[in-house]
Enzyme design. Structure first.
Site, PDB file in Angstrom:
ATOM      1  N   HIS A   1      48.778  -3.969  12.529  1.00 54.71           N
ATOM      2  CA  HIS A   1      50.245  -3.928  13.824  1.00 54.71           C
ATOM      3  C   HIS A   1      51.709  -3.481  12.940  1.00 54.71           C
ATOM      4  CE1 HIS A   1      48.526  -6.004  17.164  1.00 54.71           C
ATOM      5  NE2 HIS A   1      48.462  -7.072  16.494  1.00 54.71           N
TER       6      HIS A   1
ATOM      7  N   ASP B  36      47.605   1.411  21.908  1.00 51.69           N
ATOM      8  CA  ASP B  36      46.469   0.601  21.767  1.00 51.69           C
ATOM      9  C   ASP B  36      45.374   0.613  19.947  1.00 51.69           C
ATOM     10  OD1 ASP B  36      44.951  -2.172  21.748  1.00 51.69           O
ATOM     11  OD2 ASP B  36      43.394  -0.895  23.299  1.00 51.69           O
TER      12      ASP B  36
ATOM     13  N   LEU C 193      67.176  11.286  22.426  1.00 49.14           N
ATOM     14  CA  LEU C 193      65.865  10.361  23.254  1.00 49.14           C
ATOM     15  C   LEU C 193      66.560   8.755  23.536  1.00 49.14           C
ATOM     16  CD1 LEU C 193      62.801  10.409  23.333  1.00 49.14           C
ATOM     17  CD2 LEU C 193      62.308   9.315  21.336  1.00 49.14           C
TER      18      LEU C 193
HETATM   19  C1  IPE Z   1      47.822  -3.667  25.882  1.00 51.06           C
HETATM   20  O1  IPE Z   1      47.090  -3.266  25.228  1.00 51.06           O
HETATM   21  C2  IPE Z   1      49.051  -4.323  25.545  1.00 51.06           C
HETATM   22  C3  IPE Z   1      50.059  -3.302  24.794  1.00 51.06           C
HETATM   23  C4  IPE Z   1      49.138  -2.179  23.673  1.00 51.06           C
HETATM   24  C5  IPE Z   1      51.208  -3.548  24.528  1.00 51.06           C
HETATM   25  P1  IPE Z   1      45.986  -4.804  24.855  1.00 51.06           P
HETATM   26  O2  IPE Z   1      44.665  -4.491  24.221  1.00 51.06           O
HETATM   27  O3  IPE Z   1      46.661  -6.130  25.570  1.00 51.06           O
HETATM   28  O4  IPE Z   1      45.329  -4.513  26.378  1.00 51.06           O
HETATM   29  P2  IPE Z   1      43.589  -5.126  27.264  1.00 51.06           P
HETATM   30  O5  IPE Z   1      43.716  -6.676  26.736  1.00 51.06           O
HETATM   31  O6  IPE Z   1      42.428  -4.279  26.276  1.00 51.06           O
HETATM   32  O7  IPE Z   1      43.609  -4.495  28.273  1.00 51.06           O
HETATM   33  C1  IPE Z   2      48.010  -3.210  20.749  1.00 53.67           C
HETATM   34  O1  IPE Z   2      46.709  -3.317  19.602  1.00 53.67           O
HETATM   35  C2  IPE Z   2      48.580  -3.676  20.232  1.00 53.67           C
HETATM   36  C3  IPE Z   2      49.461  -5.126  21.010  1.00 53.67           C
HETATM   37  C4  IPE Z   2      48.551  -5.171  22.020  1.00 53.67           C
HETATM   38  C5  IPE Z   2      50.239  -5.973  20.786  1.00 53.67           C
HETATM   39  P1  IPE Z   2      45.041  -4.183  19.881  1.00 53.67           P
HETATM   40  O2  IPE Z   2      45.612  -5.300  19.163  1.00 53.67           O
HETATM   41  O3  IPE Z   2      45.548  -4.781  21.083  1.00 53.67           O
HETATM   42  O4  IPE Z   2      44.144  -3.417  19.290  1.00 53.67           O
HETATM   43  P2  IPE Z   2      42.984  -3.589  19.160  1.00 53.67           P
HETATM   44  O5  IPE Z   2      42.894  -3.149  21.133  1.00 53.67           O
HETATM   45  O6  IPE Z   2      42.397  -5.384  19.879  1.00 53.67           O
HETATM   46  O7  IPE Z   2      42.242  -2.825  18.490  1.00 53.67           O
HETATM   47 MG    MG Z   3      44.145  -3.816  22.319  1.00 47.34          MG
END
Ligand code: IPE
Ligand code: IPE
Ligand code: MG
Length: 247
Positions: free
Chosen positions: A36, A19, A130
């Site tokens: 990303h 995240d 792995l």
């Molecule tokens: C969790 O991250 C899902 C992934 C890392 C793929 P999110 O950014 O979607 O989670 P929330 O919405 O903050 O809980």
């Molecule tokens: C995690 O990073 C990747 C996915 C959920 C696909 P985020 O896109 O949720 O990044 P933040 O949480 O908005 O910073």
């Molecule tokens: Mg996120």
């Protein structure tokens, strides 16, 4: 830091909630999709590091069921990134003896992403190092609902007695049936929540939260998490005295 690791007590299976990509991009004055893209670099580094350390299973939360609700252009960018990343990384997965697997409602992925993914799973299936498991279009509630349907179907068809439904039967109907439960869960990006990830499988995992955004997460951060894990006493409901006497 690697020298401090106890190689006899490594987590066999690490699960990661990757995240913080969007906030990393924002912090650097960039568009979210560039976060990303940078996140994909971290995936490469962490997969390599985990393999070198001797971790057996690494499950990465790449896209959740709920992530389908993001703006369409972000969803499209993530699906496109999945394709280019797999194309670019497959040779290195082969070189590093990494076997790719995927869990989730993969039917929902665009055809091209599905094809790329199954091609890579096929090609890397001969590898013995792995096991890298991508959670894509995955959520635990989706998975548990699906398992419940399958079990009910088996009962209805007379293949399974109601009284025989136990923890093993449930586990066998989850998408993770062939792997041990994660020992360590790492969530980057500073949030302290599970976000519908491996709810059943994480029952006794050690949880580790770090404020580091995923695009900044590197081998040293992984080692820090493993070292923290190694300081903990896993009791599985027993007393500390029992655990010590079993050693
Ligand atoms: C969790 O991250 C899902 C992934 C890392 C793929 P999110 O950014 O979607 O989670 P929330 O919405 O903050 O809980
Ligand atoms: C995690 O990073 C990747 C996915 C959920 C696909 P985020 O896109 O949720 O990044 P933040 O949480 O908005 O910073
Ligand atoms: Mg996120």
């Amino acid at each position: 830091m690697k020298a401090e690791l106890d190689f006899t007590r490594l987590p066999q299976h690490i699960a990661i909630i990757m995240d913080g990509n969007g906030r990393w991009a924002q912090k650097n004055g960039l568009e979210r999709y560039m976060g990303h893209q940078e996140g994909a670099v971290s995936v490469r580094k962490i997969v390599e590091a985990a393999g070198e350390i001797g971790i057996n299973y690494l499950t990465l939360y790449a896209f959740s069921t709920e992530n389908w609700n993001r703006p369409q252009e972000e969803v499209d960018a993530l699906m496109a990134l999945l394709i280019t990343t797999i194309q670019r990384e497959t040779p290195d997965l082969m070189k590093n003896n990494v076997r790719l697997q995927a869990i989730g409602d993969l039917e929902r992925l665009p055809q091209k992403s599905k094809d790329e993914l199954s091609g890579c799973i096929q090609e890397t299936s001969v590898n013995t190092g792995l096991t890298l498991i991508l959670a894509l279009s995955y959520s635990s509630r989706w998975e548990i609902s699906k398992a419940t349907r399958e079990i009910a179907q088996a009962v209805q068809a007379g293949r399974l007695a109601l009284a025989d439904i136990n923890e093993s039967v449930v586990a066998e109907h989850l998408t993770t049936q062939q792997w041990p439960d994660p020992d360590l869960l790492i969530r980057t990006g500073g949030e302290h929540r599970i976000s519908n990830y491996l709810l059943w499988q994480l029952a006794y995992a050690e949880l580790y939260f770090t404020p580091v955004f995923w695009p900044d997460f590197r081998e040293k951060d992984l080692l820090e998490a493993i070292l923290d894990f190694q300081k903990r006493e896993r009791r599985f409901g027993k007393t500390g005295e029992q655990v010590k006497s079993e050693k």
